[in-house]
Design a protein around this motif. Sequence first.
Motif, short mmCIF file in Angstrom:
data_model
loop_
_atom_site.label_atom_id
_atom_site.label_comp_id
_atom_site.label_asym_id
_atom_site.label_seq_id
_atom_site.Cartn_x
_atom_site.Cartn_y
_atom_site.Cartn_z
N GLN A 244 14.30 10.69 2.17
CA GLN A 244 14.31 11.97 2.89
C GLN A 244 13.09 12.82 2.54
O GLN A 244 12.72 13.71 3.27
CB GLN A 244 15.57 12.79 2.57
N CYS A 245 12.49 12.53 1.41
CA CYS A 245 11.27 13.22 0.99
C CYS A 245 10.32 12.15 0.45
O CYS A 245 10.68 10.99 0.33
CB CYS A 245 11.58 14.26 -0.09
N ARG A 246 9.11 12.56 0.13
CA ARG A 246 8.16 11.61 -0.45
C ARG A 246 8.64 11.19 -1.84
O ARG A 246 9.31 11.96 -2.53
CB ARG A 246 6.77 12.23 -0.56
N PHE A 247 8.26 10.00 -2.24
CA PHE A 247 8.62 9.50 -3.57
C PHE A 247 8.13 10.45 -4.65
O PHE A 247 8.84 10.74 -5.60
CB PHE A 247 8.06 8.09 -3.79
N SER B 231 0.79 -1.22 0.00
CA SER B 231 0.00 0.00 0.00
C SER B 231 0.83 1.28 0.00
O SER B 231 0.42 2.27 -0.56
CB SER B 231 -0.96 0.00 1.18
N SER B 232 1.98 1.29 0.61
CA SER B 232 2.76 2.54 0.67
C SER B 232 3.81 2.58 -0.44
O SER B 232 4.25 1.54 -0.93
CB SER B 232 3.44 2.69 2.03
N ASP B 233 4.21 3.80 -0.79
CA ASP B 233 5.27 3.93 -1.79
C ASP B 233 6.55 3.25 -1.33
O ASP B 233 7.24 2.61 -2.12
CB ASP B 233 5.54 5.41 -2.09
N ALA B 234 6.88 3.39 -0.06
CA ALA B 234 8.10 2.78 0.47
C ALA B 234 8.05 1.26 0.30
O ALA B 234 9.06 0.64 -0.08
CB ALA B 234 8.30 3.15 1.93
N GLU B 235 6.90 0.65 0.57
CA GLU B 235 6.76 -0.80 0.38
C GLU B 235 6.88 -1.18 -1.09
O GLU B 235 7.48 -2.19 -1.43
CB GLU B 235 5.43 -1.28 0.95
N LEU B 236 6.29 -0.36 -1.96
CA LEU B 236 6.39 -0.63 -3.40
C LEU B 236 7.83 -0.51 -3.89
O LEU B 236 8.29 -1.31 -4.71
CB LEU B 236 5.48 0.32 -4.18
#
Length: 181
Positions: free
Chosen positions: A72-75, A9-14
């Motif tokens: 450090q910032c959003r994707f 679900s999250s950008d970090a997970e993707l």
Amino acid sequence: MAQPQPVASSDAELIAAWRDGDERAAAELVERHARALARFLAGAGAPEAELDDLVQETFIRAFRAVDRFRGQCRFRTWLMTIGGNALKDFGRKSARRQIMPLDEGVRDRGGDPHDHAEATEAEARLVEGLTQLPRLQREVFLLRAQQGLEYDEIAAALATTPGAARVHYHHAVRRLKEIVE
């Protein structure tokens, strides 16, 4: 046969899944962010005929450099930075640059024809006003007003400070108000 895992679900997970070789994760990142990236690039002066190529080039660059993304910032902020750089590179190679109209999908086609005509005229003045802004003011305005980014995210995307981003946004709004009114 192994069942495919559900998309994270999250950008970090993707991003983590894509680093591990999950092509569906990359496709999900593109699905999530391509439209916003295209709106940003169009507003920043990408020619309509080149918009799809610039979005694709941005994602290619991002996926090649994903190991350097440290969070450090959003994707999306990082992606807009890469997109802005791709547009600058394109601008160096091409003499023609223009501001594209707002996304056709968000326009209201119903209602009073007089109101529609006035809105169309105001939009044309806004688009013209965007072309008159200095590049940095235009990009800060689009990232804030169109993408909803905070000043610290804008600063990270454009390699400036949050204070400078606020000043550029303030000047852009003031100039656009003068032009539109």
